[in-house]
Design a protein around this motif. Structure first.
Motif, PDB file in Angstrom:
ATOM      1  N   HIS A 140      16.602   1.585  13.869  1.00 30.45           N
ATOM      2  CA  HIS A 140      17.783   2.684  13.463  1.00 30.45           C
ATOM      3  C   HIS A 140      17.039   3.847  12.666  1.00 30.45           C
ATOM      4  CE1 HIS A 140      17.032   0.151   9.650  1.00 30.45           C
ATOM      5  NE2 HIS A 140      17.558   1.185   8.963  1.00 30.45           N
ATOM      6  N   ASP A 144      12.708   4.974   6.309  1.00 27.46           N
ATOM      7  CA  ASP A 144      11.623   4.023   6.079  1.00 27.46           C
ATOM      8  C   ASP A 144      11.340   3.286   7.432  1.00 27.46           C
ATOM      9  OD1 ASP A 144      14.415   3.079   5.635  1.00 27.46           O
ATOM     10  OD2 ASP A 144      13.663   1.033   4.842  1.00 27.46           O
ATOM     11  N   HIS A 145      12.088   3.584   8.389  1.00 25.47           N
ATOM     12  CA  HIS A 145      11.933   2.912   9.832  1.00 25.47           C
ATOM     13  C   HIS A 145      11.312   3.945  10.753  1.00 25.47           C
ATOM     14  CE1 HIS A 145      14.015  -0.729   8.524  1.00 25.47           C
ATOM     15  NE2 HIS A 145      14.330   0.153   7.771  1.00 25.47           N
ATOM     16  N   ASP A 233      17.981  -4.221   9.342  1.00 27.99           N
ATOM     17  CA  ASP A 233      18.463  -3.919   7.942  1.00 27.99           C
ATOM     18  C   ASP A 233      19.891  -4.497   8.055  1.00 27.99           C
ATOM     19  OD1 ASP A 233      16.111  -2.854   7.212  1.00 27.99           O
ATOM     20  OD2 ASP A 233      17.007  -0.996   6.461  1.00 27.99           O
ATOM     21  N   TYR A 279      13.678  -7.016   7.962  1.00 32.68           N
ATOM     22  CA  TYR A 279      12.475  -5.607   7.428  1.00 32.68           C
ATOM     23  C   TYR A 279      12.455  -5.547   5.917  1.00 32.68           C
ATOM     24  CZ  TYR A 279      10.301  -1.220   7.822  1.00 32.68           C
ATOM     25  OH  TYR A 279       9.814  -0.063   7.821  1.00 32.68           O
ATOM     26  N   HIS A 280      13.358  -5.984   5.038  1.00 33.84           N
ATOM     27  CA  HIS A 280      13.352  -6.046   3.480  1.00 33.84           C
ATOM     28  C   HIS A 280      13.447  -7.513   3.025  1.00 33.84           C
ATOM     29  CE1 HIS A 280      13.620  -1.677   3.946  1.00 33.84           C
ATOM     30  NE2 HIS A 280      14.711  -1.793   4.661  1.00 33.84           N
TER      31      HIS A 280
HETATM   32 ZN    ZN Z   1      15.325  -0.100   5.876  1.00 27.40          ZN
END
Ligand code: ZN
Length: 307
Positions: A140, A144-145, A233, A279-280
Motif C-alpha cells: 500500500h 513507511d512502505h 498492515d 510489517y509492524h
Molecule cells: Zn505501515
C-alpha cells in the motif's frame, strides 16, 4: 571511548601491527552520524525452496499509543490488556519490516521502509546489494512502505520492476498525495497492477485486504508445499490489534472494513495454522496465531524456519 581504545589495542596486539588510524582515539572521538542498530537488522527464514529475509528498516517510539491503537477502547481496558501482555500502556516502539523473497530466479522486496538509507542499511547487512533486487512489491502507499523507493530522483533499486494493487494505485493517483507523487508515480511505466488473486511472481499470490487503505494487499507465499502469509498492515500491533481486532486504529482509513479484514485474514491464518510476517509485528516479525477470547494471541516464531 575506553572500550574502543582497548579493542584497538587488542587488535593491534593480535595482528602485531600498530593501531590502525581509523581506530585511533582521535577518530573515535568523532560522534557517529547515526545510532548503530542494537541488533542484526535481518533474519533469514527457509520456506520450501525459497529464502525469506525480514529486514528491520527502522524503528520509531510512539507516545500515548491508545490514541493510535485503541481509539474506541476505555482507558481501563487498554491498560488492562497492556498489563496482561507485559507491555506499557503509555509508550510503544514501532518497527518497519520489509521482507525479501529469493526464489532462485527472482529477488523480490515487499515494501521499502521510510527511507532509502534504512532499507539499504538492512539489505547490506544481510549481504544483498540493492542492485540485486529484481521486483519491488508495494502492499500500500503509506510513507513507511514507499519511502525507500527513491530519494525523489534516484531509484534505490536500479534494476527492479514494480508491482502493486490496481485499486490502491488508482486511489492514490487521484488523492494529491505528495509522497505518492514523488516516489511512486514516476515508476508507473515499470509497474504491474495487481487484482485480488494475481501473481506478481511465481509462488506469490495477492490477497486484497482493504480497510487500512482502499486497496491494501496481503500476499501468500508458497514453495514446495510450505506456505506463509505476508499480512502487511492488516494489523499494526501484535497485542492491541490482534487480541482486540475491533479496536479502532488511527491509521485505518475505513475502520469497520479494516476490522472485518483483520477477522477474516487472521481467522484463516489461525484456522490453517499458517505462519505470517507482519510489517509492524515485533522484529523479526514472524509468528503464528492462536485463537484467544475475542481475537488472537501472537506466538512468535522460534527455530521453525531454521530446520
Ligand atoms: Zn505501515
Amino acid at each position: 571511548m575506553t572500550k574502543l581504545t582497548r579493542r584497538a589495542t587488542l587488535m593491534a596486539a593480535a595482528t602485531g601491527l600498530a593501531t590502525p588510524a581509523f581506530l585511533a582515539p582521535a577518530t573515535a572521538q568523532t560522534a557517529p552520524a547515526e545510532t548503530p542498530p542494537d541488533r542484526a537488522p535481518y533474519r533469514r527464514l527457509k520456506l520450501g525452496d525459497f529464502t525469506l529475509t525480514t529486514l528491520l528498516a527502522g524503528t520509531r517510539p510512539m507516545a500515548d499509543p491508545q490514541t493510535i491503537f485503541g481509539l474506541n477502547a476505555t482507558p481501563e481496558d487498554f491498560a488492562a490488556l497492556s498489563a496482561a501482555a507485559f507491555i506499557p500502556a503509555d509508550a510503544s516502539l514501532n518497527g518497519f519490516t520489509p521482507t525479501l523473497v529469493e526464489t532462485g530466479s527472482e529477488v523480490v522486496l515487499f515494501d521499502t521502509g521510510l527511507s532509502p538509507e534504512g532499507i539499504t542499511t538492512a539489505l547490506t547487512a544481510a549481504g544483498v546489494a540493492p542492485e540485486a533486487v529484481t521486483l519491488v512489491v508495494l502492499t500500500h502507499m503509506h510513507g513507511d512502505h514507499i519511502g525507500g523507493l527513491s530519494d525523489g530522483a534516484t531509484p534505490t533499486f536500479p534494476n527492479a520492476r514494480y508491482a502493486t494493487g490496481k485499486v490502491e494505485y488508482d486511489f492514490w493517483a487521484g488523492a494529491g498525495n505528495a509522497g505518492f507523487d514523488a516516489k511512486v508515480r514516476p515508476l508507473a511505466d515499470q509497474t504491474t497492477f495487481l487484482n485480488d488473486g494475481d501473481s506478481p511472481a511465481d509462488g506469490m499470490t495477492a490477497i486484497l485486504a482493504p480497510g487500512h487503505t482502499p486497496g491494501h494487499m496481503a500476499f501468500r507465499i508458497d514453495s514446495a508445499g510450505e506456505s506463509l502469509i505476508l499480512t502487511a498492515d492488516t494489523a499494526n500491533h501484535y497485542v492491541w490489534s490482534l487480541e482486540r481486532p475491533d479496536w479502532d486504529v488511527k491509521y485505518d482509513m475505513d475502520k469497520a472494513q479494516a476490522a472485518a479484514t483483520r477477522r477474516a485474514l487472521f481467522g484463516m491464518i489461525a484456522a490453517e495454522r499458517l505462519p505470517f510476517i507482519g510489517y509492524h509485528m515485533p522484529f523479526p516479525g514472524v509468528g503464528f496465531l492462536e485463537p484467544k477470547g475475542d481475537g488472537f494471541r501472537f506466538v512468535p516464531a522460534t527455530y521453525q524456519f531454521d530446520l
